[in-house]
Design a protein around this motif. Structure first.
Motif, PDB file in Angstrom:
ATOM      1  N   HIS A  55      51.055 -19.298  42.412  1.00  0.00           N
ATOM      2  CA  HIS A  55      51.509 -17.990  41.931  1.00  0.00           C
ATOM      3  C   HIS A  55      50.920 -16.860  42.781  1.00  0.00           C
ATOM      4  CE1 HIS A  55      52.685 -14.796  39.190  1.00  0.00           C
ATOM      5  NE2 HIS A  55      51.421 -14.398  39.168  1.00  0.00           N
ATOM      6  N   LEU A  56      49.614 -16.942  43.076  1.00  0.00           N
ATOM      7  CA  LEU A  56      48.976 -15.904  43.895  1.00  0.00           C
ATOM      8  C   LEU A  56      49.597 -15.843  45.278  1.00  0.00           C
ATOM      9  CD1 LEU A  56      45.217 -16.457  42.965  1.00  0.00           C
ATOM     10  CD2 LEU A  56      46.721 -14.628  42.156  1.00  0.00           C
TER      11      LEU A  56
ATOM     12  N   LEU B 149      37.825 -15.698  43.856  1.00  0.00           N
ATOM     13  CA  LEU B 149      38.297 -15.565  42.487  1.00  0.00           C
ATOM     14  C   LEU B 149      37.590 -16.623  41.646  1.00  0.00           C
ATOM     15  CD1 LEU B 149      40.201 -14.566  40.220  1.00  0.00           C
ATOM     16  CD2 LEU B 149      41.886 -16.200  41.069  1.00  0.00           C
ATOM     17  N   VAL B 150      36.913 -16.179  40.611  1.00  0.00           N
ATOM     18  CA  VAL B 150      36.233 -17.098  39.700  1.00  0.00           C
ATOM     19  C   VAL B 150      36.933 -17.010  38.352  1.00  0.00           C
ATOM     20  CG1 VAL B 150      34.071 -17.675  38.548  1.00  0.00           C
ATOM     21  CG2 VAL B 150      34.030 -16.786  40.898  1.00  0.00           C
ATOM     22  N   ARG B 151      37.420 -18.156  37.905  1.00  0.00           N
ATOM     23  CA  ARG B 151      38.062 -18.266  36.589  1.00  0.00           C
ATOM     24  C   ARG B 151      37.384 -19.415  35.860  1.00  0.00           C
ATOM     25  NH1 ARG B 151      44.420 -18.316  35.589  1.00  0.00           N
ATOM     26  NH2 ARG B 151      43.976 -16.098  35.703  1.00  0.00           N
ATOM     27  N   THR B 152      36.872 -19.134  34.700  1.00  0.00           N
ATOM     28  CA  THR B 152      36.182 -20.172  33.947  1.00  0.00           C
ATOM     29  C   THR B 152      37.178 -21.018  33.168  1.00  0.00           C
ATOM     30  OG1 THR B 152      35.852 -18.706  32.057  1.00  0.00           O
ATOM     31  CG2 THR B 152      34.095 -18.774  33.715  1.00  0.00           C
ATOM     32  N   GLN B 153      36.762 -22.236  32.858  1.00  0.00           N
ATOM     33  CA  GLN B 153      37.523 -23.111  31.973  1.00  0.00           C
ATOM     34  C   GLN B 153      38.957 -23.333  32.448  1.00  0.00           C
ATOM     35  OE1 GLN B 153      36.217 -24.064  28.609  1.00  0.00           O
ATOM     36  NE2 GLN B 153      34.222 -23.372  29.309  1.00  0.00           N
ATOM     37  N   SER B 154      39.135 -23.693  33.704  1.00  0.00           N
ATOM     38  CA  SER B 154      40.470 -23.933  34.239  1.00  0.00           C
ATOM     39  C   SER B 154      40.610 -25.396  34.632  1.00  0.00           C
ATOM     40  CB  SER B 154      40.715 -23.041  35.468  1.00  0.00           C
ATOM     41  OG  SER B 154      42.056 -23.143  35.883  1.00  0.00           O
ATOM     42  N   SER B 155      41.727 -25.978  34.299  1.00  0.00           N
ATOM     43  CA  SER B 155      41.992 -27.353  34.703  1.00  0.00           C
ATOM     44  C   SER B 155      42.465 -27.372  36.151  1.00  0.00           C
ATOM     45  CB  SER B 155      43.076 -27.967  33.810  1.00  0.00           C
ATOM     46  OG  SER B 155      44.331 -27.365  34.088  1.00  0.00           O
TER      47      SER B 155
ATOM     48  N   SER C 281      44.467  -7.239  47.798  1.00  0.00           N
ATOM     49  CA  SER C 281      43.561  -7.062  46.669  1.00  0.00           C
ATOM     50  C   SER C 281      44.320  -6.612  45.420  1.00  0.00           C
ATOM     51  CB  SER C 281      42.477  -6.047  47.029  1.00  0.00           C
ATOM     52  OG  SER C 281      41.644  -5.790  45.929  1.00  0.00           O
ATOM     53  N   ARG C 282      45.196  -5.637  45.566  1.00  0.00           N
ATOM     54  CA  ARG C 282      45.983  -5.162  44.418  1.00  0.00           C
ATOM     55  C   ARG C 282      46.878  -6.275  43.861  1.00  0.00           C
ATOM     56  NH1 ARG C 282      46.362  -0.617  47.698  1.00  0.00           N
ATOM     57  NH2 ARG C 282      48.400  -1.271  48.442  1.00  0.00           N
ATOM     58  N   SER C 283      47.494  -7.029  44.759  1.00  0.00           N
ATOM     59  CA  SER C 283      48.375  -8.110  44.340  1.00  0.00           C
ATOM     60  C   SER C 283      47.599  -9.192  43.594  1.00  0.00           C
ATOM     61  CB  SER C 283      49.076  -8.708  45.568  1.00  0.00           C
ATOM     62  OG  SER C 283      49.931  -9.749  45.184  1.00  0.00           O
ATOM     63  N   LEU C 284      46.434  -9.558  44.118  1.00  0.00           N
ATOM     64  CA  LEU C 284      45.612 -10.566  43.452  1.00  0.00           C
ATOM     65  C   LEU C 284      45.145 -10.069  42.089  1.00  0.00           C
ATOM     66  CD1 LEU C 284      43.412 -11.849  46.432  1.00  0.00           C
ATOM     67  CD2 LEU C 284      45.412 -12.980  45.406  1.00  0.00           C
ATOM     68  N   ARG C 285      44.652  -8.849  42.028  1.00  0.00           N
ATOM     69  CA  ARG C 285      44.146  -8.290  40.768  1.00  0.00           C
ATOM     70  C   ARG C 285      45.258  -8.254  39.722  1.00  0.00           C
ATOM     71  NH1 ARG C 285      40.935  -8.973  37.486  1.00  0.00           N
ATOM     72  NH2 ARG C 285      39.360  -9.040  39.074  1.00  0.00           N
ATOM     73  N   ALA C 286      46.475  -7.890  40.119  1.00  0.00           N
ATOM     74  CA  ALA C 286      47.592  -7.813  39.177  1.00  0.00           C
ATOM     75  C   ALA C 286      47.958  -9.190  38.631  1.00  0.00           C
ATOM     76  CB  ALA C 286      48.808  -7.184  39.852  1.00  0.00           C
TER      77      ALA C 286
ATOM     78  N   ASP D 220      43.691 -12.697  35.246  1.00  0.00           N
ATOM     79  CA  ASP D 220      43.363 -12.351  33.875  1.00  0.00           C
ATOM     80  C   ASP D 220      42.219 -11.340  33.882  1.00  0.00           C
ATOM     81  OD1 ASP D 220      45.238 -14.174  33.017  1.00  0.00           O
ATOM     82  OD2 ASP D 220      43.771 -15.739  32.550  1.00  0.00           O
ATOM     83  N   GLU D 221      42.083 -10.627  32.786  1.00  0.00           N
ATOM     84  CA  GLU D 221      41.040  -9.609  32.685  1.00  0.00           C
ATOM     85  C   GLU D 221      39.640 -10.204  32.840  1.00  0.00           C
ATOM     86  OE1 GLU D 221      39.638  -6.635  29.236  1.00  0.00           O
ATOM     87  OE2 GLU D 221      41.765  -6.469  29.794  1.00  0.00           O
ATOM     88  N   ALA D 222      39.429 -11.425  32.382  1.00  0.00           N
ATOM     89  CA  ALA D 222      38.103 -12.056  32.444  1.00  0.00           C
ATOM     90  C   ALA D 222      37.793 -12.659  33.815  1.00  0.00           C
ATOM     91  CB  ALA D 222      37.993 -13.138  31.383  1.00  0.00           C
ATOM     92  N   ASP D 223      38.783 -12.736  34.708  1.00  0.00           N
ATOM     93  CA  ASP D 223      38.557 -13.299  36.041  1.00  0.00           C
ATOM     94  C   ASP D 223      37.675 -12.382  36.864  1.00  0.00           C
ATOM     95  OD1 ASP D 223      40.240 -15.388  35.405  1.00  0.00           O
ATOM     96  OD2 ASP D 223      41.962 -14.570  36.493  1.00  0.00           O
ATOM     97  N   LEU D 224      36.866 -12.984  37.717  1.00  0.00           N
ATOM     98  CA  LEU D 224      36.055 -12.229  38.661  1.00  0.00           C
ATOM     99  C   LEU D 224      36.731 -12.330  40.019  1.00  0.00           C
ATOM    100  CD1 LEU D 224      33.447 -10.781  39.614  1.00  0.00           C
ATOM    101  CD2 LEU D 224      32.469 -13.062  39.959  1.00  0.00           C
ATOM    102  N   LEU D 225      37.131 -11.203  40.573  1.00  0.00           N
ATOM    103  CA  LEU D 225      37.757 -11.145  41.889  1.00  0.00           C
ATOM    104  C   LEU D 225      36.889 -10.270  42.775  1.00  0.00           C
ATOM    105  CD1 LEU D 225      40.210 -11.722  43.768  1.00  0.00           C
ATOM    106  CD2 LEU D 225      41.198  -9.585  42.894  1.00  0.00           C
TER     107      LEU D 225
END
Length: 170
Positions: free
Chosen positions: A56-57, A40-46, A17-22, A25-30
């Motif tokens: 990367h994760l 993990l929800v990230r908006t507007q991603s290709s 959890s700490r590794s993923l959060r680090a 982005d701040e706007a991501d929902l984890l």
């Protein structure tokens, strides 16, 4: 939990959890999504950006040390399933469709040896196609131009096998 006990399993989840959060982005929902799963929800991603983030994760988690009893260390790994919201890129989308697609991609990684990522990305031509048809046989759906499949390494997208033998009751 089975090999090292629940306390070590809990520490592993906290470290992941700490590794993923680090890495987010701040706007991501984890969020923890039941058991050992995270969402993990990230908006507007290709598609390419989502796949790069998954790689990367995975690398970040692999570089996260976990102390085991007896002064031993464990290497952590993750299996990641990716899908966009909306799934087809045209309609307003249904979150459940994207979650099912991400889970299908996750199943593919798990059946292919864990520790990697797979993505199932809906194409505009998939609008109106039955979700079951896409998820049951992603290779055929890709051949029809409904989805684009990606993975960190070669993986089999064959449908899950169901054991037809009777199961004991009780």
């Amino acid at each position: 939990n089975e090999l090292h006990g629940q306390a070590t399993g809990d520490r592993a989840l906290q470290a992941i959890s700490r590794s993923l959060r680090a890495s987010c982005d701040e706007a991501d929902l984890l969020a923890r999504w039941g058991g050992p799963r995270f969402l993990l929800v990230r908006t507007q991603s290709s598609e390419a950006a989502a796949q790069a983030l998954a790689a990367h994760l995975g690398l970040r988690v692999e570089q996260t040390p976990l102390d085991l009893p007896g002064a031993r260390m464990a290497n952590l790994t993750v299996s990641i399933g990716l899908a966009p919201l909306p799934l087809s890129g045209i309609s307003a989308g249904v979150a459940e469709d994207s979650l099912r697609a991400a889970d299908r991609a996750l199943q593919t990684v798990r059946r292919s040896g864990h520790n990697g990522w797979a993505s199932l990305w809906g194409e505009p031509s998939s609008e109106g196609v039955d979700l079951y048809s896409m998820l049951h046989n992603p290779d055929a759906a890709q051949a029809n131009g409904w989805i684009c499949l990606g993975a960190s390494r070669p993986m089999s997208w064959l449908p899950p096998r169901h054991d037809a033998s009777p199961r004991p009751v009780g």
